[in-house]
Design a protein around this motif. Sequence first.
Motif, PDB file in Angstrom:
ATOM      1  N   MET A   1      -8.253 -32.125   8.916  1.00  0.00           N
ATOM      2  CA  MET A   1      -8.912 -33.330   9.409  1.00  0.00           C
ATOM      3  C   MET A   1      -8.667 -34.503   8.463  1.00  0.00           C
ATOM      4  O   MET A   1      -8.736 -35.649   8.866  1.00  0.00           O
ATOM      5  CB  MET A   1     -10.415 -33.099   9.592  1.00  0.00           C
ATOM      6  N   ASP A   2      -8.363 -34.225   7.191  1.00  0.00           N
ATOM      7  CA  ASP A   2      -8.059 -35.283   6.231  1.00  0.00           C
ATOM      8  C   ASP A   2      -6.600 -35.701   6.279  1.00  0.00           C
ATOM      9  O   ASP A   2      -6.258 -36.812   5.920  1.00  0.00           O
ATOM     10  CB  ASP A   2      -8.373 -34.817   4.804  1.00  0.00           C
ATOM     11  N   ALA A   3      -5.718 -34.789   6.733  1.00  0.00           N
ATOM     12  CA  ALA A   3      -4.287 -35.050   6.598  1.00  0.00           C
ATOM     13  C   ALA A   3      -3.530 -35.166   7.910  1.00  0.00           C
ATOM     14  O   ALA A   3      -2.463 -35.729   7.933  1.00  0.00           O
ATOM     15  CB  ALA A   3      -3.657 -33.938   5.759  1.00  0.00           C
ATOM     16  N   THR A   4      -4.023 -34.601   8.975  1.00  0.00           N
ATOM     17  CA  THR A   4      -3.230 -34.524  10.195  1.00  0.00           C
ATOM     18  C   THR A   4      -3.107 -35.873  10.886  1.00  0.00           C
ATOM     19  O   THR A   4      -4.089 -36.564  11.099  1.00  0.00           O
ATOM     20  CB  THR A   4      -3.852 -33.504  11.172  1.00  0.00           C
ATOM     21  N   TYR A   5      -1.898 -36.221  11.237  1.00  0.00           N
ATOM     22  CA  TYR A   5      -1.636 -37.405  12.029  1.00  0.00           C
ATOM     23  C   TYR A   5      -0.659 -37.017  13.127  1.00  0.00           C
ATOM     24  O   TYR A   5       0.359 -36.404  12.846  1.00  0.00           O
ATOM     25  CB  TYR A   5      -1.010 -38.516  11.192  1.00  0.00           C
ATOM     26  N   PRO A   6      -0.899 -37.271  14.377  1.00  0.00           N
ATOM     27  CA  PRO A   6      -2.112 -37.940  14.844  1.00  0.00           C
ATOM     28  C   PRO A   6      -3.317 -37.014  14.780  1.00  0.00           C
ATOM     29  O   PRO A   6      -3.172 -35.818  14.703  1.00  0.00           O
ATOM     30  CB  PRO A   6      -1.774 -38.287  16.287  1.00  0.00           C
ATOM     31  N   ARG A   7      -4.465 -37.600  14.801  1.00  0.00           N
ATOM     32  CA  ARG A   7      -5.702 -36.815  14.780  1.00  0.00           C
ATOM     33  C   ARG A   7      -5.718 -35.829  15.929  1.00  0.00           C
ATOM     34  O   ARG A   7      -5.041 -36.031  16.933  1.00  0.00           O
ATOM     35  CB  ARG A   7      -6.935 -37.723  14.887  1.00  0.00           C
ATOM     36  N   LEU A   8      -6.493 -34.769  15.757  1.00  0.00           N
ATOM     37  CA  LEU A   8      -6.586 -33.752  16.802  1.00  0.00           C
ATOM     38  C   LEU A   8      -7.239 -34.352  18.035  1.00  0.00           C
ATOM     39  O   LEU A   8      -8.412 -34.681  18.040  1.00  0.00           O
ATOM     40  CB  LEU A   8      -7.404 -32.560  16.312  1.00  0.00           C
TER      41      LEU A   8
END
Length: 100
Positions: free
Chosen positions: A38-45
Amino acid sequence: MKVIIFGATGMVGQAALRECLGDPAVTQVLAVGRTSIMDATYPRLSPPEQASKVKEILHKDFGDFSALKDDFSGYDACFFCLGVSSAGMKEADYRHITYD
């Protein structure tokens, strides 16, 4: 299909995560890492149905997973996407993190 991804916050791990979330055959993803997706994933889930596929385990000691062995049962596939850039690292440290 249920999938485990180690290192889902890195470049390769994020790509594996996006592919798994977009695949209707993948019903659950277990993301195991030192930092939260949730801190690193792009695009957000998103959309929300993608986020509901993900279970996350934060674990600092990648040399010892014995406490988590029950969490790893019942999965069909595993993507091991751990590694670090070698820039500024001693060779022994890089080898330990990336290969050992």
